[in-house]
Enzyme design. Structure first.
Site, PDB file in Angstrom:
ATOM      1  CG  ASP A  57      -1.800  -9.743  -7.270  1.00 10.46           C
ATOM      2  OD1 ASP A  57      -2.319  -8.687  -7.668  1.00 10.46           O
ATOM      3  OD2 ASP A  57      -0.578  -9.840  -7.059  1.00 10.46           O
ATOM      4  CG  ASP A  59      -3.507  -6.128  -4.355  1.00  7.80           C
ATOM      5  OD1 ASP A  59      -2.999  -7.034  -3.671  1.00  7.80           O
ATOM      6  OD2 ASP A  59      -3.030  -5.732  -5.435  1.00  7.80           O
ATOM      7  CG  ASP A 133       2.163   2.955  -7.658  1.00  8.26           C
ATOM      8  OD1 ASP A 133       0.941   2.835  -7.807  1.00  8.26           O
ATOM      9  OD2 ASP A 133       2.953   1.999  -7.808  1.00  8.26           O
TER      10      ASP A 133
HETATM   11  P1  ATP Z   1       0.611  -6.274 -10.499  1.00  8.04           P
HETATM   12  O1  ATP Z   1      -0.255  -6.485 -11.674  1.00  8.04           O
HETATM   13  O2  ATP Z   1       2.022  -6.498 -10.796  1.00  8.04           O
HETATM   14  O3  ATP Z   1       0.138  -6.972  -9.257  1.00  8.04           O
HETATM   15  P2  ATP Z   1      -0.079  -3.942  -9.002  1.00  8.04           P
HETATM   16  O4  ATP Z   1      -0.193  -2.504  -9.388  1.00  8.04           O
HETATM   17  O5  ATP Z   1      -1.317  -4.607  -8.500  1.00  8.04           O
HETATM   18  O6  ATP Z   1       0.522  -4.700 -10.252  1.00  8.04           O
HETATM   19  P3  ATP Z   1       1.043  -4.612  -6.469  1.00  8.04           P
HETATM   20  O7  ATP Z   1       2.471  -4.691  -6.079  1.00  8.04           O
HETATM   21  O8  ATP Z   1       0.183  -5.805  -6.382  1.00  8.04           O
HETATM   22  O9  ATP Z   1       1.065  -4.048  -7.955  1.00  8.04           O
HETATM   23  O10 ATP Z   1       0.423  -3.408  -5.630  1.00  8.04           O
HETATM   24  C1  ATP Z   1      -0.961  -3.219  -5.462  1.00  8.04           C
HETATM   25  C2  ATP Z   1      -1.306  -1.740  -5.383  1.00  8.04           C
HETATM   26  O11 ATP Z   1      -0.631  -1.153  -4.276  1.00  8.04           O
HETATM   27  C3  ATP Z   1      -0.849  -0.928  -6.582  1.00  8.04           C
HETATM   28  O12 ATP Z   1      -1.765  -0.970  -7.640  1.00  8.04           O
HETATM   29  C4  ATP Z   1      -0.731   0.457  -5.986  1.00  8.04           C
HETATM   30  O13 ATP Z   1      -1.996   1.062  -5.855  1.00  8.04           O
HETATM   31  C5  ATP Z   1      -0.209   0.171  -4.599  1.00  8.04           C
HETATM   32  N1  ATP Z   1       1.270   0.222  -4.534  1.00  8.04           N
HETATM   33  C6  ATP Z   1       2.123  -0.826  -4.695  1.00  8.04           C
HETATM   34  N2  ATP Z   1       3.392  -0.443  -4.562  1.00  8.04           N
HETATM   35  C7  ATP Z   1       3.366   0.877  -4.298  1.00  8.04           C
HETATM   36  C8  ATP Z   1       4.368   1.875  -4.038  1.00  8.04           C
HETATM   37  N3  ATP Z   1       5.657   1.561  -4.045  1.00  8.04           N
HETATM   38  N4  ATP Z   1       3.947   3.129  -3.791  1.00  8.04           N
HETATM   39  C9  ATP Z   1       2.642   3.455  -3.771  1.00  8.04           C
HETATM   40  N5  ATP Z   1       1.667   2.574  -4.006  1.00  8.04           N
HETATM   41  C10 ATP Z   1       2.007   1.302  -4.272  1.00  8.04           C
HETATM   42 MG    MG Z   2      -1.429  -6.569  -7.645  1.00  2.00          MG
END
Ligand code: ATP
Ligand code: MG
Length: 425
Positions: A57, A59, A133
């Site tokens: 996805d 963001d 994170d």
């Molecule tokens: P995925 O590929 O699973 O989507 P992702 O890292 O993009 O991995 P998301 O849950 O979509 O995960 O979160 C988007 C972004 O938001 C992360 O890359 C991170 O920068 C931030 N983020 C998400 N969860 C947290 C958290 N618990 N604490 C701090 N930052 C977070």
């Molecule tokens: Mg993501």
């Protein structure tokens, strides 16, 4: 020519290109930019492109507030309480847009134990980066000039293929213990090593997951186990001591019974294989596997007290699911699928008579059969039955009728029951 700002990597010095970004995400980025706001692709989107993967996805982060975003997009919905976010909807595709947030002590609301309960204070892109994170998740692709902003050393860590927490890992896990699960999940998914200081505190802090709502853990469960690296993730969660806080009864059963451990492993492998083949998967199947032994143990206890097997078995469906729901919640519709799969294990025992057709027509037949097949791999006594059902599916209708006629029920003849009762009995 190098950039005067060492945190900004110009477009010709990195591999992120608009070709890899979805059309809808680009539309949102451009509209924000034209509206006079800063607009960046961030998180998994940038990270995965840099790793040569296709992002799941996209963001987006911006300095526009949710209200300002709403004014720019008709198809916008504001969601969330702890974090207010804008969702821009294009049919089923949702682009998440978050306003930059700051991470400083005066602005966030923390409980006594350090867990963050509210942090809706807006900030700059730099401030937004340090409250994320892992360093590799804090890379920002700027739509204004196609540069990447890297305030936390994420690019270097990507090169080292390591997942490193921004700031002090202990404090960051206290703020949000789910980050421990994310470390394991992302490490497995992306094949990154969890950096030493990021990994070290996890075992001792795993218990903090007790404070996380079961509904949030359900969301993490789906991401951990339904994205193709379930088996590796499961093993890592176990070695980091996190698994008992997600599936306590499963862990206990696995430790006591090697065959059951093997059954769970096979199911995880099977799920990963199906995902790699783009086949459908239901999150309930794996849960039905993981809770099979706890269900059977409960059943055995009642049978030992004299209850009939079937009564004891069905009676414990809800108890077993409800117990699990205390840690990782299970939505009712998935609970219903689990119950169907379990109930089919009793019904699949009968491979003769008319009942076979109704079992075969059951909407969950395939899942029930797959479950039986897996069971037969650790329990050879079930192999003939599983093979019979395999063959039954492979042949045509005529052959099926023949298979049934060869498989006469044993024991009591049913016809005697159909006789009318004698009137003067
Ligand atoms: P995925 O590929 O699973 O989507 P992702 O890292 O993009 O991995 P998301 O849950 O979509 O995960 O979160 C988007 C972004 O938001 C992360 O890359 C991170 O920068 C931030 N983020 C998400 N969860 C947290 C958290 N618990 N604490 C701090 N930052 C977070
Ligand atoms: Mg993501």
């Amino acid at each position: 020519m190098s950039s005067p700002n060492q945190h900004i990597i110009p477009r010709d010095q990195h591999s992120v290109s608009r070709d890899f970004i979805s059309e809808n995400a680009l539309k949102v980025l451009y509209r924000l930019h034209k509206g006079g706001y800063e607009a960046f692709l961030v998180g998994g989107g940038v990270r995965d492109i840099l790793l040569g993967l296709r992002p799941k996805d996209f963001d987006i982060a911006t300095n526009a507030t949710p209200e300002q975003i709403k004014k720019l997009f008709r198809n916008c919905r504001i969601i969330g309480r702890r974090f207010r976010l804008a969702h821009i909807l294009y049919g089923r595709d949702v682009i998440e847009v978050a306003t930059f947030r700051a991470h400083c002590d005066d602005n966030i609301e923390q409980r006594g134990d350090g867990m963050i309960v509210r942090d809706n204070v807006y900030g700059t892109v730099e401030e937004d980066a340090i409250r994320r994170d892992f360093t590799v998740n804090a890379l920002y692709y700027n739509i204004a000039d196609f540069s990447i902003h890297d305030y936390c050393g994420g690019l270097e860590d990507l090169e080292k293929r390591q997942l490193k927490m921004i700031g002090d890992p202990i404090e960051r896990y206290k703020e949000d213990p789910v980050r421990m699960l994310r470390a394991v999940r992302l490490g497995c998914k992306l094949n990154l090593t969890i950096e030493e200081n990021t990994a070290k505190p996890i075992n001792e802090m795993a218990h903090l997951l007790e404070g996380i709502p079961a509904a949030r853990l359900w969301e993490e469960y789906k991401k951990m186990f339904l994205s193709g690296k379930g088996q590796r993730t499961f093993n890592q969660l176990k070695s980091f001591g996190l698994l008992p806080y997600l599936f306590p009864e499963t862990v206990k059963a696995i430790n006591e019974d090697d065959d059951f451990a093997e059954f769970v492993t096979l199911a995880l492998e099977n799920t990963d294989r199906r995902i790699s083949q783009d086949k459908s998967i239901n999150p309930a199947f794996l849960l039905a596997v993981m809770l099979w032994k706890p269900l059977m143990e409960r059943t055995d206890r009642l049978v030992n007290k004299g209850m009939h097997f079937n009564d004891a078995f069905y009676k414990n469906f809800n108890t077993t699911i409800n117990k699990q729901t205390q840690t990782v919640s299970i939505m009712k519709r998935y609970g219903a699928v689990m119950q169907d799969i379990w109930a089919l294990q009793v019904r699949l025992k009968f491979n003769h008579g008319k009942r076979v057709w109704s079992v075969f027509d059951h909407p969950r037949f395939r899942a029930g059969y797959d479950f039986l097949l897996l069971r037969s791999e650790v329990d050879p006594s079930l192999k003939p039955l599983a093979d019979w059902w395999t063959q039954f599916q492979e042949v045509g209708r005529e052959q099926r009728v023949k298979m049934l006629s060869q498989n006469k029920p044993q024991g009591k003849k049913r016809r005697t029951r159909k006789r009318k009762p004698r009137s003067n009995a």
